[in-house]
Enzyme design. Structure first.
Site, PDB file in Angstrom:
ATOM      1  N   ASP A 177     -27.984 -22.269  -6.335  1.00 47.41           N
ATOM      2  CA  ASP A 177     -28.314 -21.003  -5.658  1.00 47.41           C
ATOM      3  C   ASP A 177     -27.135 -20.516  -4.813  1.00 47.41           C
ATOM      4  O   ASP A 177     -26.352 -21.319  -4.313  1.00 47.41           O
ATOM      5  CB  ASP A 177     -29.550 -21.239  -4.767  1.00 47.41           C
ATOM      6  N   HIS A 206     -21.885 -15.405 -10.537  1.00 51.49           N
ATOM      7  CA  HIS A 206     -22.455 -16.216 -11.627  1.00 51.49           C
ATOM      8  C   HIS A 206     -21.330 -16.817 -12.486  1.00 51.49           C
ATOM      9  O   HIS A 206     -21.423 -17.951 -12.941  1.00 51.49           O
ATOM     10  CB  HIS A 206     -23.382 -15.361 -12.495  1.00 51.49           C
ATOM     11  N   LEU A 230     -24.715 -38.824 -20.993  1.00 50.02           N
ATOM     12  CA  LEU A 230     -25.444 -37.931 -20.092  1.00 50.02           C
ATOM     13  C   LEU A 230     -26.247 -36.873 -20.857  1.00 50.02           C
ATOM     14  O   LEU A 230     -25.728 -36.240 -21.781  1.00 50.02           O
ATOM     15  CB  LEU A 230     -24.428 -37.206 -19.191  1.00 50.02           C
TER      16      LEU A 230
HETATM   17  C1  FPP Z   1     -29.072 -18.157  -8.221  1.00 45.51           C
HETATM   18  O1  FPP Z   1     -28.162 -17.520  -7.351  1.00 45.51           O
HETATM   19  C2  FPP Z   1     -28.410 -18.427  -9.482  1.00 45.51           C
HETATM   20  C3  FPP Z   1     -28.866 -18.015 -10.696  1.00 45.51           C
HETATM   21  C4  FPP Z   1     -30.102 -17.252 -10.886  1.00 45.51           C
HETATM   22  C5  FPP Z   1     -28.095 -18.288 -11.905  1.00 45.51           C
HETATM   23  C6  FPP Z   1     -27.453 -19.613 -11.942  1.00 45.51           C
HETATM   24  C7  FPP Z   1     -26.600 -19.721 -13.131  1.00 45.51           C
HETATM   25  C8  FPP Z   1     -25.397 -20.317 -13.132  1.00 45.51           C
HETATM   26  C9  FPP Z   1     -24.824 -20.973 -11.951  1.00 45.51           C
HETATM   27  C10 FPP Z   1     -24.582 -20.410 -14.362  1.00 45.51           C
HETATM   28  C11 FPP Z   1     -25.375 -20.828 -15.556  1.00 45.51           C
HETATM   29  C12 FPP Z   1     -24.486 -21.218 -16.619  1.00 45.51           C
HETATM   30  C13 FPP Z   1     -24.873 -21.673 -17.815  1.00 45.51           C
HETATM   31  C14 FPP Z   1     -23.864 -22.189 -18.731  1.00 45.51           C
HETATM   32  C15 FPP Z   1     -26.264 -21.694 -18.273  1.00 45.51           C
HETATM   33  P1  FPP Z   1     -28.527 -16.076  -6.830  1.00 45.51           P
HETATM   34  O2  FPP Z   1     -27.990 -15.083  -7.790  1.00 45.51           O
HETATM   35  O3  FPP Z   1     -30.003 -15.965  -6.592  1.00 45.51           O
HETATM   36  O4  FPP Z   1     -27.738 -16.042  -5.484  1.00 45.51           O
HETATM   37  P2  FPP Z   1     -28.170 -15.293  -4.144  1.00 45.51           P
HETATM   38  O5  FPP Z   1     -29.444 -15.950  -3.681  1.00 45.51           O
HETATM   39  O6  FPP Z   1     -27.027 -15.533  -3.234  1.00 45.51           O
HETATM   40  O7  FPP Z   1     -28.356 -13.844  -4.501  1.00 45.51           O
END
Ligand code: FPP
Length: 255
Positions: free
Chosen positions: A35, A52, A146
């Site tokens: 997050d 992201h 893994l």
């Molecule tokens: C939450 O942060 C994050 C997500 C919803 C997406 C997480 C995905 C990745 C880290 C990359 C995934 C990669 C692959 C290869 C599947 P947020 O956007 O809610 O952050 P915020 O709370 O600060 O707005």
């Protein structure tokens, strides 16, 4: 009273973090709620998708770290069933991340004996996303190292409802009796049926909630929360979490 709260420290802060890691007590299944990508980008005046993209790059480091420590399963919450509510351009970008990641990383994952796995409802995922993930699952299916378990379009309540429906159908068809329904039977009907429950849950970005993630499987998991935003998360933070885990006493309801 206020003074008392101003001295409040989270459990993670109070716990010692710099003991040497004991390889005989590494959490075998680590689940991560990644997050803070949006906030990371906002702090830099960048669009949310830049967060992201940066967050995707952290995954490599965690896979290597987990593999080298002897973690058996690494589950990453990449997209929840609630994330569809986000702006279309963000959802489209997130749905492209698995293929972006795998187009570069799959050869390394194969070489490093990592087995890719998917947890979530495939039905509403775009074809290009499913294709990329299915290809990775196929190419790594014989790997024995893994397990890299991507939670994509995953929601724990939906998962539990689907399990209940499947079990209820078996009862209605007379294949099992209501008294056969047990913890084990429910676990066997979840999307993690062949995995052990997580030993350690990490959530970044300072949010202290589960957000519909593995509600059944986390019953006895140790939680570690950090204020660090996911794109800033490093191998050192991972070690810190493992270190704290090793100082916890898991009692599973006993004394
Ligand atoms: C939450 O942060 C994050 C997500 C919803 C997406 C997480 C995905 C990745 C880290 C990359 C995934 C990669 C692959 C290869 C599947 P947020 O956007 O809610 O952050 P915020 O709370 O600060 O707005």
């Amino acid at each position: 009273m206020l003074e008392k709260f101003s001295n409040w420290k989270s459990k993670a802060e109070q716990e010692k973090k710099d003991e040497p890691i004991r390889l005989d007590n590494v959490p075998k299944h680590v689940a991560i709620i990644m997050d803070g990508n949006g906030r990371w980008a906002k702090k830099r005046g960048l669009p949310r998708i830049a967060g992201h993209r940066e967050g995707m790059n952290v995954i490599n480091k965690m896979v290597r770290q987990a593999n080298s420590l002897g973690v058996e399963v690494l589950t990453l919450y990449a997209f929840s069933t609630e994330n569809w509510k986000r702006p279309k351009n963000e959802v489209d970008f997130l749905m492209r991340l698995p293929e972006r990641y795998l187009s570069v990383e799959l050869p390394k994952l194969i070489e490093e004996n990592v087995k890719v796995r998917l947890m979530g409802c495939k039905d509403s995922l775009p074809t290009h996303t499913i294709k990329a993930v299915d290809n990775a699952i196929e190419k790594t299916k014989e790997n024995t190292g893994l397990i890299l378990n991507f939670a994509l379009n995953y929601g724990s309540r939906d998962e539990i409802v689907t399990a209940i429906q499947a079990i209820a159908t078996k009862v209605a068809e007379g294949k099992i009796n209501p008294s056969d329904v047990s913890n084990t039977l429910v676990s066997e009907h979840l999307m993690t049926s062949e995995l052990r429950d997580p030993d350690l849950l990490i959530r970044t970005s300072g949010e202290i909630r589960l957000s519909n993630f593995m509600l059944w499987q986390l019953a006895y998991t140790e939680f570690w929360f950090t204020d660090v935003l996911w794109p800033d998360f490093t191998e050192q933070h991972f070690l810190e979490a493992v270190n704290v885990y090793q100082q916890r006493t898991r009692r599973y309801g006993g004394i």
